[in-house]
Scaffold this motif. Structure first.
Motif, PDB file in Angstrom:
ATOM      1  N   ALA A  17      10.096  18.387   2.081  1.00 32.67           N
ATOM      2  CA  ALA A  17       9.485  17.222   1.863  1.00 32.67           C
ATOM      3  C   ALA A  17       8.552  17.262   0.440  1.00 32.67           C
ATOM      4  O   ALA A  17       8.359  18.377   0.451  1.00 32.67           O
ATOM      5  N   TYR A  18       8.218  15.418   0.348  1.00 28.88           N
ATOM      6  CA  TYR A  18       7.615  15.791  -0.796  1.00 28.88           C
ATOM      7  C   TYR A  18       6.544  14.339  -0.033  1.00 28.88           C
ATOM      8  O   TYR A  18       6.918  13.532   0.165  1.00 28.88           O
ATOM      9  N   ALA A  19       4.753  14.739  -0.371  1.00 28.63           N
ATOM     10  CA  ALA A  19       4.158  13.305  -0.453  1.00 28.63           C
ATOM     11  C   ALA A  19       3.414  13.170  -1.472  1.00 28.63           C
ATOM     12  O   ALA A  19       3.067  13.621  -1.925  1.00 28.63           O
ATOM     13  N   VAL A  20       3.347  11.714  -1.415  1.00 27.23           N
ATOM     14  CA  VAL A  20       2.113  11.875  -2.538  1.00 27.23           C
ATOM     15  C   VAL A  20       1.375  10.171  -2.749  1.00 27.23           C
ATOM     16  O   VAL A  20       1.634   9.672  -1.979  1.00 27.23           O
ATOM     17  N   ASN A  21       0.061  10.450  -2.866  1.00 29.00           N
ATOM     18  CA  ASN A  21      -0.913   9.540  -3.271  1.00 29.00           C
ATOM     19  C   ASN A  21      -0.991   9.015  -4.345  1.00 29.00           C
ATOM     20  O   ASN A  21      -1.244  10.248  -5.626  1.00 29.00           O
ATOM     21  N   ALA A  22      -0.323   7.482  -4.869  1.00 33.43           N
ATOM     22  CA  ALA A  22      -0.505   7.697  -6.066  1.00 33.43           C
ATOM     23  C   ALA A  22      -1.174   6.523  -6.751  1.00 33.43           C
ATOM     24  O   ALA A  22      -0.866   5.004  -7.648  1.00 33.43           O
ATOM     25  N   THR A  23      -2.802   6.118  -5.793  1.00 36.04           N
ATOM     26  CA  THR A  23      -2.855   4.485  -6.023  1.00 36.04           C
ATOM     27  C   THR A  23      -3.366   4.482  -7.196  1.00 36.04           C
ATOM     28  O   THR A  23      -3.297   3.402  -7.919  1.00 36.04           O
ATOM     29  N   GLU A  24      -3.887   5.252  -8.248  1.00 36.93           N
ATOM     30  CA  GLU A  24      -4.601   5.051  -9.314  1.00 36.93           C
ATOM     31  C   GLU A  24      -3.299   5.427  -9.974  1.00 36.93           C
ATOM     32  O   GLU A  24      -4.117   3.599 -11.267  1.00 36.93           O
ATOM     33  N   THR A  25      -2.931   5.696 -10.052  1.00 37.40           N
ATOM     34  CA  THR A  25      -0.920   5.778 -11.034  1.00 37.40           C
ATOM     35  C   THR A  25      -0.844   4.100 -10.768  1.00 37.40           C
ATOM     36  O   THR A  25      -0.475   3.212 -11.954  1.00 37.40           O
ATOM     37  N   VAL A  26      -0.893   4.016  -9.549  1.00 37.46           N
ATOM     38  CA  VAL A  26       0.264   2.316  -9.660  1.00 37.46           C
ATOM     39  C   VAL A  26      -1.144   1.066 -10.033  1.00 37.46           C
ATOM     40  O   VAL A  26      -0.747   0.538 -10.581  1.00 37.46           O
ATOM     41  N   ALA A  27      -2.556   1.251  -9.906  1.00 38.50           N
ATOM     42  CA  ALA A  27      -3.208   0.460  -9.874  1.00 38.50           C
ATOM     43  C   ALA A  27      -3.483   0.488 -11.870  1.00 38.50           C
ATOM     44  O   ALA A  27      -3.336  -0.643 -12.274  1.00 38.50           O
ATOM     45  N   GLU A  28      -3.594   1.675 -13.269  1.00 40.41           N
ATOM     46  CA  GLU A  28      -2.787   1.661 -14.274  1.00 40.41           C
ATOM     47  C   GLU A  28      -2.011   0.782 -14.580  1.00 40.41           C
ATOM     48  O   GLU A  28      -2.135  -0.254 -15.119  1.00 40.41           O
ATOM     49  N   ALA A  29      -0.802   0.574 -13.621  1.00 40.36           N
ATOM     50  CA  ALA A  29       0.867  -0.266 -14.169  1.00 40.36           C
ATOM     51  C   ALA A  29       0.223  -1.191 -13.882  1.00 40.36           C
ATOM     52  O   ALA A  29       0.186  -2.233 -14.978  1.00 40.36           O
ATOM     53  N   GLN A  30      -0.842  -2.154 -12.273  1.00 36.83           N
ATOM     54  CA  GLN A  30      -1.059  -3.207 -12.381  1.00 36.83           C
ATOM     55  C   GLN A  30      -2.220  -3.713 -13.918  1.00 36.83           C
ATOM     56  O   GLN A  30      -1.415  -4.891 -14.119  1.00 36.83           O
ATOM     57  N   ARG A  31      -3.049  -2.859 -13.923  1.00 34.71           N
ATOM     58  CA  ARG A  31      -4.012  -3.734 -15.027  1.00 34.71           C
ATOM     59  C   ARG A  31      -3.236  -3.538 -16.396  1.00 34.71           C
ATOM     60  O   ARG A  31      -3.348  -4.877 -16.859  1.00 34.71           O
ATOM     61  N   ARG A  32      -2.668  -3.360 -16.693  1.00 34.47           N
ATOM     62  CA  ARG A  32      -1.255  -2.786 -18.356  1.00 34.47           C
ATOM     63  C   ARG A  32      -0.732  -4.122 -17.725  1.00 34.47           C
ATOM     64  O   ARG A  32      -0.657  -4.520 -19.233  1.00 34.47           O
ATOM     65  N   GLY A 159       9.831   7.071   2.108  1.00 35.75           N
ATOM     66  CA  GLY A 159       9.198   5.583   2.432  1.00 35.75           C
ATOM     67  C   GLY A 159       8.047   5.316   0.863  1.00 35.75           C
ATOM     68  O   GLY A 159       7.726   6.282   0.519  1.00 35.75           O
ATOM     69  N   VAL A 160       8.053   4.170   0.744  1.00 34.01           N
ATOM     70  CA  VAL A 160       7.790   3.803  -0.312  1.00 34.01           C
ATOM     71  C   VAL A 160       6.325   2.190  -0.171  1.00 34.01           C
ATOM     72  O   VAL A 160       7.387   1.959   0.022  1.00 34.01           O
ATOM     73  N   SER A 161       4.901   3.191   0.166  1.00 32.86           N
ATOM     74  CA  SER A 161       4.405   1.436  -0.089  1.00 32.86           C
ATOM     75  C   SER A 161       2.923   1.145  -0.879  1.00 32.86           C
ATOM     76  O   SER A 161       3.101   2.197  -1.554  1.00 32.86           O
ATOM     77  N   VAL A 162       2.612  -0.118  -0.872  1.00 35.09           N
ATOM     78  CA  VAL A 162       1.517  -0.246  -1.504  1.00 35.09           C
ATOM     79  C   VAL A 162       1.135  -1.303  -0.977  1.00 35.09           C
ATOM     80  O   VAL A 162       1.098  -2.419  -0.282  1.00 35.09           O
ATOM     81  N   LEU A 163      -0.384  -1.204  -1.081  1.00 35.78           N
ATOM     82  CA  LEU A 163      -0.636  -2.085  -0.200  1.00 35.78           C
ATOM     83  C   LEU A 163      -2.422  -2.799  -1.679  1.00 35.78           C
ATOM     84  O   LEU A 163      -2.768  -2.200  -2.555  1.00 35.78           O
ATOM     85  N   VAL A 164      -2.491  -4.269  -1.354  1.00 35.71           N
ATOM     86  CA  VAL A 164      -2.649  -4.797  -2.827  1.00 35.71           C
ATOM     87  C   VAL A 164      -4.097  -5.699  -2.145  1.00 35.71           C
ATOM     88  O   VAL A 164      -3.589  -6.125  -0.885  1.00 35.71           O
ATOM     89  N   ASP A 165      -5.218  -5.612  -2.699  1.00 37.00           N
ATOM     90  CA  ASP A 165      -6.116  -6.703  -2.715  1.00 37.00           C
ATOM     91  C   ASP A 165      -6.182  -7.807  -3.231  1.00 37.00           C
ATOM     92  O   ASP A 165      -4.933  -8.136  -3.145  1.00 37.00           O
ATOM     93  N   THR A 166      -6.760  -8.620  -2.006  1.00 39.58           N
ATOM     94  CA  THR A 166      -6.843 -10.229  -2.177  1.00 39.58           C
ATOM     95  C   THR A 166      -7.255 -10.512  -3.849  1.00 39.58           C
ATOM     96  O   THR A 166      -6.693 -11.339  -3.970  1.00 39.58           O
ATOM     97  N   ILE A 170      -5.097  -2.905  -6.670  1.00 41.61           N
ATOM     98  CA  ILE A 170      -4.125  -2.116  -5.579  1.00 41.61           C
ATOM     99  C   ILE A 170      -4.799  -1.174  -5.134  1.00 41.61           C
ATOM    100  O   ILE A 170      -6.287  -0.208  -5.221  1.00 41.61           O
ATOM    101  N   LYS A 171      -5.111  -1.611  -3.528  1.00 44.03           N
ATOM    102  CA  LYS A 171      -5.754  -0.612  -2.559  1.00 44.03           C
ATOM    103  C   LYS A 171      -5.494   0.429  -3.003  1.00 44.03           C
ATOM    104  O   LYS A 171      -6.092   1.715  -2.077  1.00 44.03           O
ATOM    105  N   THR A 172      -4.179   1.056  -2.394  1.00 45.13           N
ATOM    106  CA  THR A 172      -3.632   2.002  -2.019  1.00 45.13           C
ATOM    107  C   THR A 172      -2.093   1.842  -2.424  1.00 45.13           C
ATOM    108  O   THR A 172      -1.719   1.066  -2.184  1.00 45.13           O
ATOM    109  N   ALA A 173      -1.635   3.293  -2.526  1.00 44.81           N
ATOM    110  CA  ALA A 173       0.050   3.285  -3.000  1.00 44.81           C
ATOM    111  C   ALA A 173       0.363   4.538  -2.493  1.00 44.81           C
ATOM    112  O   ALA A 173      -0.556   5.607  -3.402  1.00 44.81           O
TER     113      ALA A 173
END
Length: 294
Positions: A17-32, A159-166, A170-173
């Motif tokens: 099993a693997y689990a990851v908190n990638a919130t800042e990683t996805v946020a960096e992609a969103q900003r770029r 399972g892959v999930s991204v919570l996008v703020d208003t 990126i809130k969490t990923a």
């Protein structure tokens, strides 16, 4: 909390099993890439899945995930390696669709339901390994699951999930990947399947403050969870002015001269991270001389 991934074994090694908190990683992609909410979720989910697939590799071994669906998002391409580094882009970053029928971000609407899901692994051998399956849902998690079952013959739940703020930030990923090893009993599989059905989305659990370790403990429904490794993850691109210069050289002396005469220089933009590199007339002239051996 910095982004990180955990690897674990459970049920006496019959479950990986693997689990990851990638919130800042996805946020960096969103900003770029300045992605809008639906594109953010689609690219973010693919980045998370790519990170977890990459975690099955060794060190510098790398892989590319390509999702080429018939939706307005266009191609999504993600590169990752065994060191927790990932980069990626979505062809059309400005996609913002109405919520779907259950009130969630309509990733399927952006990706489409027809097309191909491809994984190319570069393991340092002569030829890269390539596996391809049709897109089965466009929600991305199910597409990773189907790929692993069909192409790599590993029964898995992804399972892959991204919570996008208003404001589109990126809130969490994050995500999980549970793989059943040969010899696992039906009882183990039933127990995990039942828990998966009643568990909230990973992005919600992260938003509530759960750690990847806690998420796995909960999903695996057993005290027999042995954590093997914790690995930091990050958005990281290996582009450089030198790498793009090598690409410019392949244009040939004649075309480089055209860039000097017509544009008085050149700009290269990295698709993965949006970094821009400027080449002056002098830079281009030096590259032309390199071709001509002068």
């Amino acid at each position: 909390m910095s982004d990180y991934l955990v690897k674990a074994l459970a049920y006496k090694g019959f479950v990986r099993a693997y689990a990851v908190n990638a919130t800042e990683t996805v946020a960096e992609a969103q900003r770029r890439h300045d992605t809008w909410n639906t594109a953010s979720a689609a690219l973010g989910r693919t980045l998370v899945g790519g990170l977890m697939l990459g975690a099955t590799l060794k060190g510098d071994d790398r892989l590319t995930v390509k999702i080429e669906g018939d939706g307005p998002a266009g191609a999504i391409v993600v590169d990752s390696n065994g060191k927790g580094e990932v980069k990626g882009y979505i062809k059309n970053p400005h996609i913002s669709l109405p919520l779907n029928e259950i009130g969630k971000i309509d990733v399927r609407g952006a990706v489409g339901t027809e097309g191909m899901f491809t994984v190319i692994k570069d393991l340092g051998l002569k030829e890269p390994f390539s596996g391809q399956t049709p897109i089965v849902s466009g929600e991305i998690g199910e597409d990773f699951t189907y790929y692993l079952a069909v192409s790599e013959q590993i029964p898995s739940a992804v399972g892959v999930s991204v919570l996008v703020d208003t404001d589109d930030s990126i809130k969490t990923a994050g995500g999980f990947m549970i793989q059943i090893m040969p010899g696992a009993s039906d009882e183990i599989i039933d127990q995990i399947e039942a828990r998966l059905k009643e568990t909230a989305r990973i992005s919600t659990l992260l938003d509530e403050g759960q750690t990847p370790e806690e998420i796995l403990q909960n999903l695996l429904a057993t005290d027999d969870v042995f954590f093997l490794e914790t690995m930091p993850v990050q958005f990281k691109c290996d582009c450089s002015k030198e790498k793009f210069a090598s690409a410019i050289i392949t244009l040939g002396a004649e075309q480089i001269q055209e860039l000097i005469d017509q544009d008085h220089g050149a700009e290269a933009v990295c698709a993965f991270c949006n970094n821009k590199y400027q080449y002056s007339e002098e830079d281009l002239y030096a590259l032309k001389q390199e071709i001509l051996g002068e």
